[in-house]
Design an enzyme around this catalytic site. Sequence first.
Site, PDB file in Angstrom:
ATOM      1  N   ARG A   7     -53.690 -43.102  -7.058  1.00 40.77           N
ATOM      2  CA  ARG A   7     -52.547 -42.395  -7.642  1.00 40.77           C
ATOM      3  C   ARG A   7     -51.330 -42.395  -6.705  1.00 40.77           C
ATOM      4  NH1 ARG A   7     -49.519 -38.928  -5.567  1.00 40.77           N
ATOM      5  NH2 ARG A   7     -51.366 -38.195  -4.476  1.00 40.77           N
ATOM      6  N   SER A  36     -44.249 -27.202   4.075  1.00 34.27           N
ATOM      7  CA  SER A  36     -43.519 -26.679   2.899  1.00 34.27           C
ATOM      8  C   SER A  36     -42.046 -26.494   3.225  1.00 34.27           C
ATOM      9  CB  SER A  36     -44.112 -25.324   2.487  1.00 34.27           C
ATOM     10  OG  SER A  36     -45.472 -25.460   2.161  1.00 34.27           O
ATOM     11  N   TRP A  64     -49.394 -36.611   8.097  1.00 29.66           N
ATOM     12  CA  TRP A  64     -49.844 -36.659   6.700  1.00 29.66           C
ATOM     13  C   TRP A  64     -49.107 -37.710   5.883  1.00 29.66           C
ATOM     14  CZ3 TRP A  64     -54.203 -34.867   5.188  1.00 29.66           C
ATOM     15  CH2 TRP A  64     -54.743 -33.728   5.792  1.00 29.66           C
ATOM     16  N   ILE A  65     -48.815 -38.844   6.485  1.00 32.63           N
ATOM     17  CA  ILE A  65     -48.028 -39.847   5.770  1.00 32.63           C
ATOM     18  C   ILE A  65     -48.964 -40.825   5.049  1.00 32.63           C
ATOM     19  CG2 ILE A  65     -46.204 -41.590   5.967  1.00 32.63           C
ATOM     20  CD1 ILE A  65     -45.432 -38.565   6.625  1.00 32.63           C
ATOM     21  N   ARG A 108     -78.925 -35.581 -20.264  1.00 32.75           N
ATOM     22  CA  ARG A 108     -79.841 -34.795 -19.429  1.00 32.75           C
ATOM     23  C   ARG A 108     -80.659 -33.840 -20.315  1.00 32.75           C
ATOM     24  NH1 ARG A 108     -82.955 -34.287 -15.027  1.00 32.75           N
ATOM     25  NH2 ARG A 108     -83.031 -32.147 -14.259  1.00 32.75           N
ATOM     26  N   GLU A 165     -46.876 -32.936  -2.667  1.00 35.38           N
ATOM     27  CA  GLU A 165     -45.624 -32.854  -3.452  1.00 35.38           C
ATOM     28  C   GLU A 165     -45.225 -31.402  -3.739  1.00 35.38           C
ATOM     29  OE1 GLU A 165     -45.801 -35.898  -3.206  1.00 35.38           O
ATOM     30  OE2 GLU A 165     -43.829 -36.569  -3.877  1.00 35.38           O
TER      31      GLU A 165
END
Length: 393
Positions: free
Chosen positions: A80, A128, A152-153, A263, A358
């Site tokens: 995604r 943030s 966090w790239i 199941r 995001e």
Amino acid sequence: MDFDLTNEQKAILETARRFAEREILPRIKEEEFKRDMVEEMGNLGFFGCAFPPRFGGTDMGFLAHSIVCEEISRADSGLRSLFNLQAMTVPYTIMEWGSTAAREKYVEDLVLGRKIGCTCFSEPNAGSDIASIETRIEDKGDYFILNGNKTWISNGNLAETAVVYATFDQKQKHKGLCAVVVETDQPGWQARETAKLGDKSSPIAEIFLDNVRAPKENLLGEWGQGFKIAMTALDRGRISVGSGAVGLGQACLDASVEYANTRIQFGRPISEYQLIKGTIAEMVSLIEAARFLVRRGAWLNDQDRPFTREIAIAKYFAGEAVVKVSGMAMEVHGGMGYSLELPVEKYYRDAKLYQVGEGTANIMRLLIGDDALGIKNANRPRIHVPSDFRELE
Ligand SMILES: Cc1cc2nc3c(=O)[nH]c(=O)nc-3n(C[C@H](O)[C@H](O)[C@H](O)COP(=O)(O)OP(=O)(O)OC[C@H]3O[C@@H](n4cnc5c(N)ncnc54)[C@H](O)[C@@H]3O)c2cc1C
């Protein structure tokens, strides 16, 4: 309101579904980045829905983008992020805010998957609170110099083209921010992959910028407009994130329906028990509601109408929904939910990201709440409309 997809949208959905079945699902257990897949998806037009043909796109719009992204995420939510980085927050931001030279140089290669993109907002002390960005940008006359750290790239260790947000004066907070396109094949750009819970087909990296250069024509918008650019990029990124959450939720539902129908316990398929049926009904309702909210946001964007509030609601709801739904899928699967044999444990790991990326769930709630309470109108006139660059055709 027309809830039907056009024939063109149905056709691209089918193409994405076939691609997912043929290329993604057989390799799903590998949980790693695959460059050939990015190029194939680029060639099939998956990233180009919202771009004009001259820049590698199909001009089908944001709703088509959302539909394709949902379908790919249904197969592997980790892919995604490509819809964000090869479409929304990197090339679309360059398209919308970049100079003619920057558009010509970077957009098409990203949209067609020939080059990998990354977006660099987050830092150790700025998550943030983007206005707290510490990475510095200096104007050296003929070029810019950047110094700082990013965390966090997504795809940061693979990317060739980065949109980097940096400050020229931290005291000015959001007014001191700039956005600039950076080519990563420079000695001062270093990336180090970091481990994480899920979303593994999209690696994460820390980035260290040490006197990294960017040419003057790579500045996006004007000097000091970086915060505004970030907000528009995040709005568009929320279309991809919301769509990805819906796709992953659908995968959880698909797996749960199949398992519940096969199941056998107490002599009957577990789907015949009302508590299981109720769980499935709740999953269906959450996913459908999320889908409509996300598609409304994308559709508004196609109409060149403000959509910040609507896409924040959609991203918030879809993020909460997918976390709930992935937990329900684990329950329906009993012990097999916890097993590595089935993909449900992967879905559970991947889901949590949708409350973070995001803009976190709390940040979405602040935006929605401020708007509802009359404190701050979310749909402020800050959106560049696409017609701006369609004239370039
Ligand atoms: C898998 C993954 C991929 C990512 N990819 C990228 C990427 O490609 N590029 C990029 O730049 N970043 C990326 N990020 C980073 C992501 O955007 C940040 O994690 C996110 O913005 C939150 O920042 P933070 O982690 O520093 O949390 P913080 O901002 O420190 O927040 C911690 C907690 O406090 C809450 N909080 C913070 N401020 C407030 C407030 N004012 N009111 C109420 N609650 C508040 C938050 O909601 C959260 O619950 C990625 C993150 C993940 C997990």
